[in-house]
Design an enzyme around this catalytic site. Structure first.
Site, PDB file in Angstrom:
ATOM      1  N   LYS A 220       0.840  -1.198   0.000  1.00 58.23           N
ATOM      2  CA  LYS A 220       0.000   0.000   0.000  1.00 58.23           C
ATOM      3  C   LYS A 220       0.875   1.247   0.000  1.00 58.23           C
ATOM      4  CE  LYS A 220      -3.894   2.005   2.605  1.00 58.23           C
ATOM      5  NZ  LYS A 220      -4.739   1.854   3.813  1.00 58.23           N
TER       6      LYS A 220
ATOM      7  N   SER B  72      -9.610   1.366   2.964  1.00 62.47           N
ATOM      8  CA  SER B  72      -8.784   2.204   2.102  1.00 62.47           C
ATOM      9  C   SER B  72      -7.690   1.446   1.371  1.00 62.47           C
ATOM     10  CB  SER B  72      -8.150   3.323   2.939  1.00 62.47           C
ATOM     11  OG  SER B  72      -7.270   2.797   3.921  1.00 62.47           O
TER      12      SER B  72
ATOM     13  N   SER C 107      -9.763  -0.773   7.192  1.00 59.63           N
ATOM     14  CA  SER C 107      -9.197  -0.563   5.860  1.00 59.63           C
ATOM     15  C   SER C 107      -8.425  -1.734   5.274  1.00 59.63           C
ATOM     16  CB  SER C 107      -8.282   0.675   5.868  1.00 59.63           C
ATOM     17  OG  SER C 107      -9.051   1.846   5.991  1.00 59.63           O
TER      18      SER C 107
END
Length: 422
Positions: free
Chosen positions: A58, A133, A157
């Site tokens: 990420k 997310s 997330s």
């Protein structure tokens, strides 16, 4: 399986062929093929439990030599000083980094939309968000771009996009792993963890990152409560979670159904810790995390530049104006929630709680109304895992989440192996 180099080349080929549709990746590691070649020239080395494991990361987690952008145009050139602490451990274990993944800008939502990468789309439903997310990380694994991925989880997330994409997502207990070199959202609840296709890979990654897990010799006799307050109205989700519970029952797990936690919803309402902690934490991160001159000096500078997702203008301004002294009142409610859950579990004699990861299956690109269940782990600090439980042949994935107190990670992984429909 093929050699490490062949597998890396195949993953890169999939990205080049497919990712214009899904927008999971923000940047590829320019050293990916060279590092795969070097790794492939070595035999699988004793002490390298993840030799040749291909990982997507990420893009709020530092990878040396690559910008850490948090999805924000203003941070497109922000160069970290070194790898994040958990990534250093993973490299020592033999992991190879293929690239950085798209996300919700600053990790603000449970969809994944950024000024750098646009919306991450769900490969099971191209009209819908992939969740967030850490949506790019989840789609990278679902599409075969990597063997696994790292995400961060402040309020859901990791688990939300894992659920949306038919994957396993593990949120460690708060404080179990170092957050050094990771963009903060709310330090009081921020965590980092794995997204994978199966439970065993999640366990391997977590251990390599520094996580401690002792698996129980048996799950027979464990008591799991079904928290129907968190179920919602979608009967396909309800049925899938009930089927997961039945698989646990088949292995000797006792099911307590239903479990009710009085006063739970009231403690979930009110101000969110992100609103209070984000601005001061992110400003400190900008000041100290990056090589000099590569990143904006402050959030105020980012706002002034206009190089961020326009959707977030109001929330950025509000969070910049937040009073950090309000954190104490919010965290007091977190402590009250943890005490309430602990008391309830003691009353029922429970080892863990089971419920849907999300109350809905996203049908569009809006921020999904997934419910408050993922906040239970975030606000207590307890570990939680989501596993795919949709029946075979279902068009859309469904996740079921298992929550247990800190220190019971082994129980979580042992039960997760049994309840998934993989």
């Amino acid at each position: 399986m093929g050699s490490v180099q062949e597998r890396m080349s195949a993953c890169l080929a999939r990205i080049h062929a497919q990712d214009h549709r899904w927008r999971a990746m923000l940047a590829l590691n320019p050293q990916a093929e060279a590092q795969a070649l070097e790794s492939g020239l070595k035999a699988s080395i004793e002490g390298k439990p993840l030799h040749g494991f291909i990982l997507a990361v990420k893009d709020n987690i530092d990878v040396a030599g690559m910008a850490t952008t948090s999805g924000c145009k203003a941070l497109a050139g922000a160069m970290p000083r070194q790898d994040a602490a958990v990534l250093r451990k993973l490299r020592e274990a033999g992991v190879l980094i293929i690239g950085k993944t798209n996300l919700s800008e600053f990790s603000f939502e449970i969809r994944s939309r950024s000024s750098l990468g646009g919306d991450v789309l769900c490969p099971f439903a191209p009209h819908a968000t992939a969740g967030g997310s850490s949506g790019g990380s989840a789609v990278a694994v679902a599409c075969g771009y990597a063997d696994g991925a790292l995400g961060t989880d402040t309020g859901g997330s990791i688990r939300v996009p894992a659920s949306c994409n038919g994957l396993v997502g593990f949120r460690p207990a708060h404080g179990a792993l170092s957050m050094e070199g990771i963009a903060p959202l709310a330090p009081s609840t921020d965590t980092v963890g794995p997204i994978t296709r199966n439970v065993d890979d999640a366990l391997r990654l977590y251990r390599a990152m520094g996580g401690k897990v002792v698996l129980p010799p048996s799950v027979a006799g464990l008591r799991i409560g079904l928290l129907r307050q968190a179920y919602g109205e979608d009967q396909s989700i309800v049925a899938a979670v009930e089927a997961a519970a039945s698989r646990l029952w088949d292995h000797g797990v006792e099911l307590i159904d239903p479990v009710r936690v009085e006063g739970l919803e009231a403690l979930i309402e009110g101000p969110h810790i992100v609103d209070v902690e984000f601005a001061s934490a992110f400003n400190a991160y900008l000041a100290h995390n990056f090589q000099p001159g590569t990143a904006p000096a402050s959030l105020a500078d980012i706002l002034e530049s206009g190089q961020y997702l326009a959707d977030y203008s109001a929330v950025l301004k509000a969070r910049l104006g937040a009073n950090p002294d309000a954190a104490g009142r919010v965290l007091e409610r977190h402590d009250q929630l943890a005490a309430l859950l602990k008391d309830t579990m003691g009353h029922y004699g429970l080892d863990g709680l089971l419920y849907p990861t999300m109350r809905v299956i996203p049908q569009d690109l809006a921020n999904p109304k997934g419910g408050w269940a993922p906040e239970l782990a975030a606000r207590t600090g307890w570990p939680a895992i989501t596993v795919p439980v949709a029946p075979h042949g279902a068009v859309r994935p469904i996740g079921a989440e298992l929550l247990a107190p800190t220190g019971q990670e082994g129980l979580i992984f042992a039960l997760a192996r049994l309840m998934g429909n993989t």
